[in-house]
Design a protein around this motif. Structure first.
Motif, mmCIF file in Angstrom:
data_model
loop_
_atom_site.group_PDB
_atom_site.id
_atom_site.type_symbol
_atom_site.label_atom_id
_atom_site.label_comp_id
_atom_site.label_asym_id
_atom_site.label_seq_id
_atom_site.Cartn_x
_atom_site.Cartn_y
_atom_site.Cartn_z
ATOM 1 N N ASP A 132 0.827 -1.205 0.000
ATOM 2 C CA ASP A 132 0.000 0.000 0.000
ATOM 3 C C ASP A 132 0.857 1.249 0.000
ATOM 4 O O ASP A 132 1.797 1.379 0.809
ATOM 5 C CB ASP A 132 -0.909 0.027 1.233
ATOM 6 N N SER A 133 0.517 2.195 -0.869
ATOM 7 C CA SER A 133 1.191 3.486 -0.862
ATOM 8 C C SER A 133 0.800 4.242 0.403
ATOM 9 O O SER A 133 -0.311 4.095 0.912
ATOM 10 C CB SER A 133 0.788 4.299 -2.093
ATOM 11 N N VAL A 134 1.714 5.080 0.893
ATOM 12 C CA VAL A 134 1.398 5.937 2.042
ATOM 13 C C VAL A 134 1.651 7.403 1.695
ATOM 14 O O VAL A 134 1.808 8.237 2.576
ATOM 15 C CB VAL A 134 2.175 5.519 3.314
ATOM 16 N N VAL A 135 1.695 7.712 0.379
ATOM 17 C CA VAL A 135 1.858 9.103 -0.061
ATOM 18 C C VAL A 135 0.726 9.463 -1.020
ATOM 19 O O VAL A 135 0.256 8.630 -1.790
ATOM 20 C CB VAL A 135 3.223 9.351 -0.751
ATOM 21 N N GLU A 136 0.296 10.687 -0.950
ATOM 22 C CA GLU A 136 -0.761 11.164 -1.839
ATOM 23 C C GLU A 136 -0.174 11.521 -3.209
ATOM 24 O O GLU A 136 1.037 11.681 -3.358
ATOM 25 C CB GLU A 136 -1.431 12.404 -1.240
ATOM 26 N N GLY A 137 -1.055 11.646 -4.188
ATOM 27 C CA GLY A 137 -0.617 12.119 -5.490
ATOM 28 C C GLY A 137 -0.649 11.070 -6.575
ATOM 29 O O GLY A 137 -1.103 9.942 -6.372
ATOM 30 N N HIS A 138 -0.139 11.457 -7.748
ATOM 31 C CA HIS A 138 -0.177 10.601 -8.937
ATOM 32 C C HIS A 138 1.018 9.653 -9.044
ATOM 33 O O HIS A 138 1.012 8.761 -9.885
ATOM 34 C CB HIS A 138 -0.206 11.464 -10.205
ATOM 35 N N CYS A 139 2.036 9.843 -8.253
ATOM 36 C CA CYS A 139 3.264 9.043 -8.394
ATOM 37 C C CYS A 139 3.524 8.232 -7.130
ATOM 38 O O CYS A 139 3.380 8.741 -6.015
ATOM 39 C CB CYS A 139 4.457 9.955 -8.667
ATOM 40 N N GLY A 140 3.888 6.984 -7.335
ATOM 41 C CA GLY A 140 4.131 6.117 -6.188
ATOM 42 C C GLY A 140 5.306 5.188 -6.412
ATOM 43 O O GLY A 140 5.912 5.162 -7.474
ATOM 44 N N ALA A 141 5.593 4.412 -5.386
ATOM 45 C CA ALA A 141 6.597 3.363 -5.513
ATOM 46 C C ALA A 141 6.072 2.311 -6.486
ATOM 47 O O ALA A 141 4.853 2.155 -6.675
ATOM 48 C CB ALA A 141 6.878 2.738 -4.150
ATOM 49 N N VAL A 142 6.985 1.584 -7.118
ATOM 50 C CA VAL A 142 6.648 0.578 -8.125
ATOM 51 C C VAL A 142 7.185 -0.758 -7.654
ATOM 52 O O VAL A 142 8.307 -0.836 -7.154
ATOM 53 C CB VAL A 142 7.256 0.973 -9.481
ATOM 54 N N ILE A 143 6.384 -1.821 -7.765
ATOM 55 C CA ILE A 143 6.809 -3.147 -7.311
ATOM 56 C C ILE A 143 6.652 -4.187 -8.405
ATOM 57 O O ILE A 143 5.852 -4.039 -9.324
ATOM 58 C CB ILE A 143 6.024 -3.600 -6.057
ATOM 59 N N THR A 144 7.442 -5.257 -8.298
ATOM 60 C CA THR A 144 7.338 -6.396 -9.212
ATOM 61 C C THR A 144 8.048 -7.609 -8.603
ATOM 62 O O THR A 144 8.671 -7.512 -7.540
ATOM 63 C CB THR A 144 7.910 -6.069 -10.607
ATOM 64 N N ASP A 145 7.969 -8.739 -9.310
ATOM 65 C CA ASP A 145 8.693 -9.969 -8.937
ATOM 66 C C ASP A 145 8.500 -10.358 -7.480
ATOM 67 O O ASP A 145 9.455 -10.495 -6.710
ATOM 68 C CB ASP A 145 10.190 -9.820 -9.252
ATOM 69 N N VAL A 146 7.250 -10.559 -7.108
ATOM 70 C CA VAL A 146 6.905 -10.902 -5.731
ATOM 71 C C VAL A 146 6.951 -12.429 -5.538
ATOM 72 O O VAL A 146 6.414 -13.181 -6.343
ATOM 73 C CB VAL A 146 5.498 -10.398 -5.379
ATOM 74 N N THR A 147 7.611 -12.884 -4.488
ATOM 75 C CA THR A 147 7.583 -14.294 -4.109
ATOM 76 C C THR A 147 7.304 -14.399 -2.614
ATOM 77 O O THR A 147 7.565 -13.456 -1.860
ATOM 78 C CB THR A 147 8.904 -15.039 -4.402
ATOM 79 N N ALA A 148 6.780 -15.548 -2.183
ATOM 80 C CA ALA A 148 6.535 -15.807 -0.759
ATOM 81 C C ALA A 148 6.884 -17.255 -0.464
ATOM 82 O O ALA A 148 6.560 -18.145 -1.262
ATOM 83 C CB ALA A 148 5.086 -15.515 -0.392
ATOM 84 N N GLU A 149 7.573 -17.496 0.640
ATOM 85 C CA GLU A 149 7.902 -18.869 1.028
ATOM 86 C C GLU A 149 7.786 -19.013 2.531
ATOM 87 O O GLU A 149 7.896 -18.058 3.283
ATOM 88 C CB GLU A 149 9.297 -19.256 0.544
ATOM 89 N N GLU A 150 7.536 -20.264 2.953
ATOM 90 C CA GLU A 150 7.491 -20.528 4.394
ATOM 91 C C GLU A 150 8.274 -21.783 4.691
ATOM 92 O O GLU A 150 8.658 -22.513 3.810
ATOM 93 C CB GLU A 150 6.043 -20.662 4.877
#
Length: 196
Positions: free
Chosen positions: A178-196
Motif C-alpha cells: 500500500d502506498s502511504v503518499v498522496e498524489g499521482h506518483c508512487g513506488a513501483v513493485i514487481t517480482d513478488v515471491t513468498a515462502e514458508e
C-alpha cells in the motif's frame, strides 16, 4: 539363584539396556519442515500484458489477475517501468494513492518470507521532491514494514530487492502493498515471491 545364573541375567539386562540406548541415539531427530514457495498469481504483473506505456486500474476490478486493488494503481509495461527484464510492474499510485493485495495459503505459526523488487516512478510529471513511501504487510501478529523507495527519477527507477517476514496466524494470509503518499506518483513493485 546361583551366582553364575545371576551374572547371566545381569548381562542380559545390561545388553538390552545398551541396545535400547543405541536405538534411541540412532533415531533421527525431528526434521524441520522444508521451505516451500507459496503459490502467487501474477507475481510479476504480466497480466494484463502491455506492449508499452501504462494502464490505470481502479478499486474492485479484475484487471490485474490474482490481485485486489484499493484506491487506484497503474500497471506499467516493462519498458515504461524500466524493470530490466520482461517483468511488468505496478505503481502503487494511479490517479490517487492505492494498493494491491493477494490471499495466499499459509500454515498457522510458520514464518512467511516475502521477497520483491521495488523502485520509483519514472513519469516526468512526478513531484521530484517527495519520497515515494509504501508499506508491506501480512496477516499475523507482526507489524507492517514501511519502505522509502526514494525520489521519482525519470532516468533511473533505482530498482532494489527487499524482504519482509511475518508469522501466519491462519491458513489464509493476505499480503498487502500500500502506498502511504498522496498524489499521482508512487513506488513501483514487481517480482513478488513468498515462502514458508
Amino acid at each position: 539363584m546361583s551366582a553364575r545364573r545371576t551374572l547371566k541375567h545381569g548381562l542380559i539386562a545390561a545388553t538390552a539396556a545398551a541396545s535400547a540406548l543405541v536405538a534411541i541415539a540412532a533415531a533421527p531427530a525431528q526434521a524441520a519442515p522444508a521451505h516451500q514457495y507459496l503459490p502467487l498469481t501474477n507475481p510479476a504483473f504480466n497480466q494484463p500484458q502491455l506492449a508499452a506505456g501504462y494502464q490505470g486500474v481502479g478499486a474492485g476490478g479484475a484487471t490485474i489477475p490474482g490481485w485486489t486493488v484499493t484506491g487506484t494503481v497503474d500497471v506499467e509495461s516493462a519498458a515504461w517501468a524500466k524493470t530490466g527484464s520482461e517483468a511488468q510492474a505496478v505503481s502503487l499510485n494511479g490517479s490517487s494513492m492505492g494498493g494491491v493485495s493477494q490471499a495466499i495459503p499459509t500454515t498457522p505459526g510458520r514464518a512467511v518470507t516475502v521477497t520483491f523488487r521495488y523502485g520509483t516512478e519514472t513519469w516526468d510529471g512526478c513531484d521530484t521532491t517527495k519520497n515515494l513511501r509504501f508499506s508491506v504487510s501480512g496477516t499475523g501478529p507482526d507489524s507492517e514494514r514501511l519502505i522509502n523507495a526514494g525520489l521519482p527519477d525519470k532516468a533511473n527507477p533505482h530498482w532494489r530487492t527487499a524482504t519482509y517476514t511475518f508469522t501466519a496466524d491462519s491458513r489464509v494470509s493476505h499480503l498487502h502493498f500500500d502506498s502511504v503518499v498522496e498524489g499521482h506518483c508512487g513506488a513501483v513493485i514487481t517480482d513478488v515471491t513468498a515462502e514458508e
